[in-house]
Design an enzyme around this catalytic site. Sequence first.
Site, PDB file in Angstrom:
ATOM      1  N   CYS A  98      -1.017   2.083 -37.528  1.00  0.00           N
ATOM      2  CA  CYS A  98      -2.268   2.150 -38.293  1.00  0.00           C
ATOM      3  C   CYS A  98      -3.252   1.106 -37.794  1.00  0.00           C
ATOM      4  O   CYS A  98      -4.452   1.361 -37.702  1.00  0.00           O
ATOM      5  CB  CYS A  98      -2.002   1.990 -39.791  1.00  0.00           C
ATOM      6  N   ASN A 129       0.493  -4.497  -6.130  1.00  0.00           N
ATOM      7  CA  ASN A 129      -0.326  -3.617  -5.315  1.00  0.00           C
ATOM      8  C   ASN A 129      -0.549  -2.346  -6.150  1.00  0.00           C
ATOM      9  O   ASN A 129      -0.164  -2.268  -7.303  1.00  0.00           O
ATOM     10  CB  ASN A 129       0.368  -3.320  -3.989  1.00  0.00           C
ATOM     11  N   THR A 130      -1.171  -1.376  -5.549  1.00  0.00           N
ATOM     12  CA  THR A 130      -1.556  -0.196  -6.333  1.00  0.00           C
ATOM     13  C   THR A 130      -0.368   0.712  -6.610  1.00  0.00           C
ATOM     14  O   THR A 130       0.653   0.661  -5.937  1.00  0.00           O
ATOM     15  CB  THR A 130      -2.645   0.593  -5.608  1.00  0.00           C
ATOM     16  N   CYS A 143       5.127  -0.638 -38.301  1.00  0.00           N
ATOM     17  CA  CYS A 143       5.129  -0.248 -36.889  1.00  0.00           C
ATOM     18  C   CYS A 143       3.846  -0.634 -36.164  1.00  0.00           C
ATOM     19  O   CYS A 143       3.799  -0.686 -34.948  1.00  0.00           O
ATOM     20  CB  CYS A 143       5.368   1.251 -36.754  1.00  0.00           C
ATOM     21  N   CYS A 154       0.827  -1.199   0.000  1.00  0.00           N
ATOM     22  CA  CYS A 154       0.000   0.000   0.000  1.00  0.00           C
ATOM     23  C   CYS A 154       0.862   1.250   0.000  1.00  0.00           C
ATOM     24  O   CYS A 154       1.714   1.426   0.860  1.00  0.00           O
ATOM     25  CB  CYS A 154      -0.933   0.004   1.197  1.00  0.00           C
TER      26      CYS A 154
END
Lengths: 439, 442
Positions: free
Chosen positions: B386, B204-205, B383, B139
Amino acid sequence: MTHSPQTPGVVAERLQAPALADNFSDLHPPLDAHEAHVAADRCYFCHDAPCMEACPTDIDIPLFIRQIMTGTPEAAAKTILEQNILGGMCARVCPTETLCEEVCVREVAEGEPVQIGRLQRYATDTLMRANVHPFKRAEPTGKRVAVVGAGPAGLSAAHRLAMHGHDVVIYEAKPKPGGLNEYGIATYKTVDDFAAREVDWLMQIGGITMELGKALGSDITLDGLAADFDAVFLGIGLGNTNALGIEGEELGGVVDAVKFIADLRQTDDLTKLPVGRNVVVIGGGMTAIDAAVQSKLLGAENVTLVYRRSQDKMPASEYEQHLAQSKGVHIMSGVAPVSLIGEGHVAAIELAYTDENAKPTGETFTLPADQVFKAIGQVFDEVAGLDTDGRKIKVTGAGRTSRAGVWAGGDCTAGEDLTVVAVSEGRDAAEDIHASLMG
Amino acid sequence: MADLTTDFVGIKSPNPFWLASAPPTDKEYNVRRAFEAGWGGVVWKTLGEEGPPVVNVSGPRYGAIWGADRRLLGLNNIELITDRPLQTNLDEIKRVKADYPDRAVVVSLMVPLDEDAWRKILDRVGETGADGVELNFGCPHGMAERGMGSAVGQVPEYVGQITQWVKKHSDLPCIVKLTPNITDIRQPALAAKQGGADAVSMINTINSITSVNLDAMCPEPMIDGLGTHGGYCGPAVKPIAMNMVAEVARWEKTAGIPISAIGGISTWRDAAEFMALGAGNAQVCTAAMTYGFRIVKEMCSGMSQWMDEKGYTKTSDFIGMATPRVTDWQHLNLDYVTKAEIDQDLCISCGRCFAACEDTSHQAIAMSEDRTFTVKDDECVACNLCVNVCPVEGCITMRRLEPGETDLRTGMTIPAEDDKRTWLEHPNNPMGDPLTCISRGQ
């Protein structure tokens, strides 16, 4: 007393006030902020966008939609109004299904275009609700320009001229400005007196004087205007309607559809407006559709729209035809009026079937009709001293007439008779006037 | 019908979908609802040490970013660990586990960097019948300021030390939850492994500010005129999480350690992707917080259908199958040449490919008067931009040039498929071995 759709004759109040109010409410209710956000997100921001190409006023549609998507509908409105000062009305009345939305790549791919018209309305409504006028006049030039006709072409020209610092006087024959926006468009397309509010908003630019009840030919003359002003713009529209040229045309109950539509727009009480039980509308354009649909919405029991060619040749768009049919209008194509029958007031119409060349086949039939609306086209009233192209005022370039110092645009000149085309022609003529005055 | 049951470090669950340690698993009521809905397991929201519980803000604790239809793409939060008394949580865990013996109940823990603190709480958790513990070293907000959470996860030595303590004082399987707020995720994973962890869970975040209120000139969520960074999660973080899972799964020093995947998993497909990269199961939070617990039915049915279609009978059949295909750039075949191809029947002529290529890439798409868009093979570097900006799926594809074909851009003749050249064999590589370099005469 109260009537019903089945009451014989031409009577008012076939429907009660609440039903009428509902029938004549906004055809396409405005998008709310979230709906607009979702609708805007469908735009692919095409390169060299086909929608923009299709717009007679060349509005940068992908840009204004992106501006809506990013939470700045006011900036979007400015993008629209820079190109089309009547963008609010055009958002309501443009046949988008044959213009921008017809060529939208999502229409092509999915049969479901980005709702460009409704998004344009969302943007312009937002700005106008805040009563913001985003344009400022340039320094006064001392030049004066007369604009004849306060319809879309005249208003567009006047605004652009005023913006460039010229003083403009608009002469309008009718008691209210707006032209067909005020008098000629179905009520459910422009509710809440929008046409008048839009003119008020447009006038905020300043430098424009409105002279109402002044008609060209009677109250003012082209020579007089040419003498008094540095330039003249004519946006006089089409003053007359075509006649049927058949027996019984003088009977009571046989009226111009444009008058019926104007009455609908100008009434302050729809329960007072009479309509027939059996209504026949002659014609296949937008005016015919508007008259037919509104007859039905007023409570007529049977409304038949008769058109002499096949339905796919009707000038009214497929969308408008479907709208009419969904409201209960019976569209009969391939039939032409032969005569109107009645004693003093029309009671029936005799019609003939036509072949593929719109010529009568000889077979005829009769429909009961206590009201007949003529919608077979409007015609131009000639203006003395100006060349015509046979039908309308002849113009070259950005609306230059055969007389120096006189420009024209809108329905009185060639080109499609659409609000958006009139706005474009008025704007371009104004730019040309400005260039020649300041040359 | 595919068998979704999983055995993750000895913890069995009827399916691989667990609810991650977060608000949905904060109390008995929610967890019972989750199990009734069909979740295979939960990681109970993080417990702290005995004493007055932490205090959460009473203003907004979530921030978000959305797509146009207000589809939630990313969420962040500044909520702390459970703010309910320790004993209350322990009692509830015990009751729930007793009632749902077939489901996984893992308890997330976060106490100060002190062996005794860990011993004490492990003793208490051990009495609940829980299946395992997850160490919250992740956290990034609030608790990190107090030397816990990501403050631990960012120091591999601490990770290893606490893991050792946990293994010393508890027989329960120990999962170490890693923070992504670190430059090299492999280091704390290695520390956890060396400390004796049975598994790692990630991610985790992520430290984040989701938006700034331009009227108040303050980050959201706003608490009385101030904001703080929160932990970011939801679909937007999935690519970051997948890379971290793959990094740990393929590094020789950490390879083989069981991984519980976390990070934007919203559908069965997301879970399958993580598991293909080496995760043993999948933890979910944001999707449940967005749509409710019922999404697990789609996750189970979707994974089951896909496994049937592919002929996998159990999850271990496909776990880690994609891991060997994650490699370093230097091992990519530089003689593999593709060209974009536009399917004119599918093209809707929006021109986005043209704008993207012309303005920002290689000027390899031509536009005709009638809005026909075609690829210039002599300019196309393949690449894929498109393909990615085209609104029509499948309209633009990449065609591999066959051996013997000429790449019109470079003039190179495509070599046989087994005759490939990576950067290591490329003559332009100044560090390359001249003896093994292969020139194709460009």
